[in-house]
Design an enzyme around this catalytic site. Structure first.
Site, PDB file in Angstrom:
ATOM      1  N   ASP A 199       6.917   1.606  20.590  1.00 43.28           N
ATOM      2  CA  ASP A 199       7.152   1.523  19.155  1.00 43.28           C
ATOM      3  C   ASP A 199       7.770   2.854  18.740  1.00 43.28           C
ATOM      4  OD1 ASP A 199       6.989   1.394  16.379  1.00 43.28           O
ATOM      5  OD2 ASP A 199       4.813   1.746  16.340  1.00 43.28           O
TER       6      ASP A 199
ATOM      7  N   ASN B 166       9.888   6.977  13.142  1.00 47.80           N
ATOM      8  CA  ASN B 166      10.665   8.119  12.657  1.00 47.80           C
ATOM      9  C   ASN B 166      10.125   9.447  13.179  1.00 47.80           C
ATOM     10  OD1 ASN B 166      12.685   6.940  10.750  1.00 47.80           O
ATOM     11  ND2 ASN B 166      10.823   6.075   9.888  1.00 47.80           N
ATOM     12  N   THR B 167       8.810   9.556  13.264  1.00 49.62           N
ATOM     13  CA  THR B 167       8.194  10.814  13.661  1.00 49.62           C
ATOM     14  C   THR B 167       7.629  10.748  15.068  1.00 49.62           C
ATOM     15  OG1 THR B 167       7.547  11.043  11.343  1.00 49.62           O
ATOM     16  CG2 THR B 167       6.600  12.616  12.888  1.00 49.62           C
TER      17      THR B 167
ATOM     18  N   GLY C 129      12.514  -3.876   9.005  1.00 50.21           N
ATOM     19  CA  GLY C 129      12.204  -2.962  10.107  1.00 50.21           C
ATOM     20  C   GLY C 129      11.506  -3.713  11.230  1.00 50.21           C
TER      21      GLY C 129
ATOM     22  N   ASP D   6       9.428  -2.760  13.398  1.00 51.01           N
ATOM     23  CA  ASP D   6       7.991  -2.473  13.498  1.00 51.01           C
ATOM     24  C   ASP D   6       7.205  -3.377  12.553  1.00 51.01           C
ATOM     25  OD1 ASP D   6       9.227  -1.167  11.347  1.00 51.01           O
ATOM     26  OD2 ASP D   6       7.875   0.551  11.394  1.00 51.01           O
ATOM     27  N   ARG D   7       7.809  -3.695  11.419  1.00 50.84           N
ATOM     28  CA  ARG D   7       7.153  -4.588  10.453  1.00 50.84           C
ATOM     29  C   ARG D   7       7.096  -6.017  11.004  1.00 50.84           C
ATOM     30  NH1 ARG D   7       9.817  -3.514   4.683  1.00 50.84           N
ATOM     31  NH2 ARG D   7       7.951  -4.630   3.983  1.00 50.84           N
TER      32      ARG D   7
ATOM     33  N   ASP E  35       0.704  -0.477   7.115  1.00 49.86           N
ATOM     34  CA  ASP E  35       0.983   0.444   8.211  1.00 49.86           C
ATOM     35  C   ASP E  35       1.270   1.827   7.628  1.00 49.86           C
ATOM     36  OD1 ASP E  35       1.922   1.833  10.431  1.00 49.86           O
ATOM     37  OD2 ASP E  35       3.104   0.157  11.196  1.00 49.86           O
TER      38      ASP E  35
ATOM     39  N   THR F 278       5.224   7.408   8.705  1.00 52.58           N
ATOM     40  CA  THR F 278       6.091   8.291   7.919  1.00 52.58           C
ATOM     41  C   THR F 278       6.333   7.632   6.562  1.00 52.58           C
ATOM     42  OG1 THR F 278       7.161   8.917   9.989  1.00 52.58           O
ATOM     43  CG2 THR F 278       8.248   9.571   7.958  1.00 52.58           C
TER      44      THR F 278
ATOM     45  N   THR G  14      -2.849  26.566  -4.744  1.00 52.23           N
ATOM     46  CA  THR G  14      -1.793  25.556  -4.638  1.00 52.23           C
ATOM     47  C   THR G  14      -2.057  24.560  -3.518  1.00 52.23           C
ATOM     48  OG1 THR G  14      -0.285  27.253  -5.428  1.00 52.23           O
ATOM     49  CG2 THR G  14       0.708  25.256  -4.553  1.00 52.23           C
TER      50      THR G  14
END
Length: 260
Positions: free
Chosen positions: A16, A19-20, A106, A108-109, A128, A131, A186
């Site tokens: 699979d 993106n990352t 996509g 993966d979907r 899911d 990213t 912050t």
């Protein structure tokens, strides 16, 4: 023989490519084992070495949302004698798809929805958290119906880290998650936004989906969560299924072989 077709399927390497990260696992005897995760950057750099480790597995099934990594993979697999199955909405037949431009979903979907369509009570929503976070709706009658896309938790932090001059970059994987709601620095304020805002947002989207399906006389029977961050944003009543995408790849690949 009394052995079902599933029992004699040779092992399938499932990839699979996200993106990352790229997740991999071996499908054998009806389940995924030997899961590994490698960054997609690293995969692109070391693809040949990485494939050598799997050289005894002839069948590879993959889905990809990164065209560049996918091209590299196909290039290497052509030179080897691997059987490849690339899952898309259009080259599978086990999941009905009710979506005008099916090719833009996509893959993966599609893998997630394929697994859900086979494994869970329908109608189902699969969420899911990668990213991007995706919601997909799968019904008994229509199969894949469509869904919702939003930035993943890390993606939101990355956006603020890159689009603002003064806000720091935060890596969720290493950040401490027990922080006060009212941040007095912050970093805490940024973490608070994600930790206290993300789950209500997911619930809000799910609620809206329930209402829309309800208007069609459908009541959601299963909510399934998958993806790297799912365990940290667990929704009430949801089932976590960490191998869902890889399961979908394998199931679609097995069906494809059976149809040949």
């Amino acid at each position: 023989s009394s052995m079902s077709r599933m029992d004699i399927v040779p092992p399938i390497l499932c990839l699979d490519i996200g993106n990352t990260t790229c997740r991999s696992g071996i499908w054998l005897d009806g389940k995924i084992s030997q899961q590994q995760t490698v960054s997609t950057k690293e995969l692109k750099k070391n693809l040949p070495d990485w494939l050598v480790a799997w050289k005894n597995i002839k069948q590879i099934a993959f889905c990809s949302v990164v065209p560049e990594a996918e091209e590299l993979l196909m290039l290497h697999l052509e030179s080897d004698n691997h059987e490849t199955f690339r899952l898309t909405a259009l080259n599978q037949s086990g999941l009905p798809v009710q979506y005008p431009n099916a090719e833009e979903i996509g893959s993966d979907r599609i893998a997630n929805s394929y697994a859900v369509y086979q494994k869970y009570k329908l109608p189902a929503v699969v969420i899911d958290l990668g990213t991007a976070t995706t919601f997909d709706v799968v019904t008994k009658s229509g199969g894949y119906r469509g869904g919702v896309i939003l930035p993943g938790p890390q993606g939101m932090l990355d956006y603020l880290g890159s689009k603002t001059a003064l806000l720091p970059k935060i890596d969720l994987a290493t950040a401490s998650r027990n922080c006060r709601v009212i941040g007095q620095d912050t970093r805490t304020a940024l973490m608070s936004g994600i930790l206290h805002g993300y789950l209500p947002m997911l619930h809000g989207i799910l609620e809206a989906i329930k209402v829309e399906l309800g208007n069609e006389g459908e009541t959601i029977q299963s909510v399934i969560q998958t993806g790297g961050e799912s365990k940290n944003f667990l929704m009430d009543g949801a089932i976590i299924d960490s191998t869902l995408t890889l399961d979908g790849l394998a199931l679609a690949c097995v069906a494809d072989q059976a149809n040949r």
